[in-house]
Design an enzyme around this catalytic site. Structure first.
Site, PDB file in Angstrom:
ATOM      1  N   ASN A   1      -9.131  19.217   7.441  1.00 18.91           N
ATOM      2  CA  ASN A   1      -9.115  18.725   6.066  1.00 18.91           C
ATOM      3  C   ASN A   1      -9.027  17.207   6.112  1.00 18.91           C
ATOM      4  OD1 ASN A   1      -8.697  18.089   3.423  1.00 18.91           O
ATOM      5  ND2 ASN A   1      -6.705  19.134   3.239  1.00 18.91           N
TER       6      ASN A   1
ATOM      7  N   LYS B   1      -9.227  15.119   3.722  1.00 22.11           N
ATOM      8  CA  LYS B   1      -8.579  14.541   2.533  1.00 22.11           C
ATOM      9  C   LYS B   1      -9.361  13.301   2.069  1.00 22.11           C
ATOM     10  CE  LYS B   1      -4.281  16.551   4.135  1.00 22.11           C
ATOM     11  NZ  LYS B   1      -2.838  16.513   4.195  1.00 22.11           N
TER      12      LYS B   1
ATOM     13  N   HIS C   1      -4.665  23.363  -2.333  1.00 15.06           N
ATOM     14  CA  HIS C   1      -3.888  22.556  -1.391  1.00 15.06           C
ATOM     15  C   HIS C   1      -2.655  22.004  -2.111  1.00 15.06           C
ATOM     16  CE1 HIS C   1      -2.663  19.408   1.325  1.00 15.06           C
ATOM     17  NE2 HIS C   1      -3.348  20.044   2.266  1.00 15.06           N
TER      18      HIS C   1
ATOM     19  N   GLU D   1      -1.350  19.225  -2.160  1.00 16.25           N
ATOM     20  CA  GLU D   1      -1.564  17.915  -2.798  1.00 16.25           C
ATOM     21  C   GLU D   1      -2.255  18.076  -4.148  1.00 16.25           C
ATOM     22  OE1 GLU D   1      -3.503  16.274   0.621  1.00 16.25           O
ATOM     23  OE2 GLU D   1      -1.587  16.353   1.681  1.00 16.25           O
TER      24      GLU D   1
ATOM     25  N   GLU E   1       0.859  26.302   4.545  1.00 19.27           N
ATOM     26  CA  GLU E   1       1.154  24.895   4.804  1.00 19.27           C
ATOM     27  C   GLU E   1       2.492  24.534   4.159  1.00 19.27           C
ATOM     28  OE1 GLU E   1      -2.719  22.625   5.770  1.00 19.27           O
ATOM     29  OE2 GLU E   1      -2.345  22.454   3.637  1.00 19.27           O
TER      30      GLU E   1
ATOM     31  N   GLY F   1       1.818  15.897   6.913  1.00 13.67           N
ATOM     32  CA  GLY F   1       1.757  14.443   7.064  1.00 13.67           C
ATOM     33  C   GLY F   1       3.098  13.804   7.385  1.00 13.67           C
TER      34      GLY F   1
ATOM     35  N   SER G   1       1.230  18.929  10.237  1.00 16.55           N
ATOM     36  CA  SER G   1       1.514  18.197  11.475  1.00 16.55           C
ATOM     37  C   SER G   1       1.128  18.962  12.731  1.00 16.55           C
ATOM     38  CB  SER G   1       2.984  17.764  11.516  1.00 16.55           C
ATOM     39  OG  SER G   1       3.266  16.905  10.417  1.00 16.55           O
TER      40      SER G   1
HETATM   41  P1  13P Z   1      -1.348  17.030   8.445  1.00 15.47           P
HETATM   42  O1  13P Z   1      -1.980  17.764   9.617  1.00 15.47           O
HETATM   43  O2  13P Z   1      -1.795  15.604   8.355  1.00 15.47           O
HETATM   44  O3  13P Z   1       0.113  17.230   8.392  1.00 15.47           O
HETATM   45  O4  13P Z   1      -1.961  17.719   7.115  1.00 15.47           O
HETATM   46  C1  13P Z   1      -1.988  19.100   7.018  1.00 15.47           C
HETATM   47  C2  13P Z   1      -2.771  19.471   5.832  1.00 15.47           C
HETATM   48  O5  13P Z   1      -2.370  19.210   4.709  1.00 15.47           O
HETATM   49  C3  13P Z   1      -4.065  20.133   6.027  1.00 15.47           C
HETATM   50  O6  13P Z   1      -4.586  20.609   4.833  1.00 15.47           O
END
Ligand code: 13P
Length: 256
Positions: free
Chosen positions: A9, A11, A98, A100, A170, A176, A216
């Site tokens: 992803n 983003k 997601h 976010e 997740e 992140g 992560s």
């Molecule tokens: P990170 O791997 O940067 O923690 O992000 C995970 C994520 O949100 C994948 O959709």
């Protein structure tokens, strides 16, 4: 036999040049040996999807997905992109719900359900994201919250639909942050999701649904996560932006 998948992803990252360079890097590093039976999906920003699909027409390993889709087919929804539009660009899948998007754009389990319907109706696989916040984890009620996300987001779907729905657990506190769920913490949730799928659908469906872990996940911790019986792969954020790291995570899945 459920599919093992590693999805990246991206983003809201990369310029156009960086995106195309990353695609070139992946084309070079994803050999048959690395990929094996692992399904690989990348999810660049929407603006680049068309060129990324074009750059991968002769590549047999990498599927391309969008990061979001609108609930309607078309109409006066300025700035939005619909499932028929994505399908018309030869995309394979869409990430839905997601954390976010839930946090910053007000997505709910109910809107996710409609987006999953739209995806399936347009022959796009849906990668449905679920997961608890830090507060919800600390409260101890995290499993109830995750299963509510499953129940409401998947309301009305039948067992056959699950052939085209991938689940991605997740934990928000691990996204992140560099703080990864331990393999045991992730496995506990994945097993709980699979138990719920058995009850909601049937044992065969539960066995066949791909459940990814995200948060992560890096080359250094991927192997121990993928060694867990109910973790079928990963949804990778930051580490999917470097061809070398993403390739190493795919190799970890292939060799687990
Ligand atoms: P990170 O791997 O940067 O923690 O992000 C995970 C994520 O949100 C994948 O959709």
């Amino acid at each position: 036999m459920r599919r093992r998948i590693v999805a990246g992803n991206w983003k809201m990252n990369t310029t156009y040049a960086e995106a195309m360079e990353l695609v070139d890097g992946l084309k070079a590093s994803l050999t048959e040996e690395v990929v094996g039976e692992t399904g690989v999906i990348i999810t660049p920003p929407a603006l680049y999807l068309s060129d990324v699909v074009g750059a991968l027409v002769d590549n047999e390993y990498i599927a391309v997905a969008a990061q979001n889709v609108h609930e309607k087919d078309s109409g006066a929804y300025t700035g939005e992109i619909s499932a028929p539009m994505l399908a018309s660009m030869d995309l394979d899948a869409v990430i839905i719900g997601h954390s976010e998007r839930r946090q910053y754009f007000g997505e709910t389990n109910e809107s996710c359900k409609v987006k999953i319907e739209q995806s399936l109706n347009n022959e796009l696989a849906a990668i449905y994201c679920i997961g608890e916040t830090l507060e919800e984890r600390k409260s101890g009620a995290f499993m109830d919250i995750i299963l509510k996300q499953c129940a409401e987001g998947l309301e009305g779907f039948i067992a056959e639909d699950m052939d085209n729905i991938i689940l991605a657990y997740e934990p928000v506190w691990a996204i992140g942050t560099g703080e990864v769920a331990t393999p045991e913490q992730a496995q506990e949730v994945h097993a709980g999701i699979r138990a719920w799928l058995t009850e909601r659908f049937d044992a065969e469906t539960a066995e066949n649904v791909t459940v990814l872990y995200g948060g992560s996940c890096k080359p250094g911790n991927a192997a121990e996560l993928f060694a867990q019986p109910d973790i079928d792969g990963g949804l990778i954020g930051g580490a999917s932006l470097k061809a070398e790291d993403f390739t190493a995570i795919i190799a970890a899945r292939t060799n687990a």
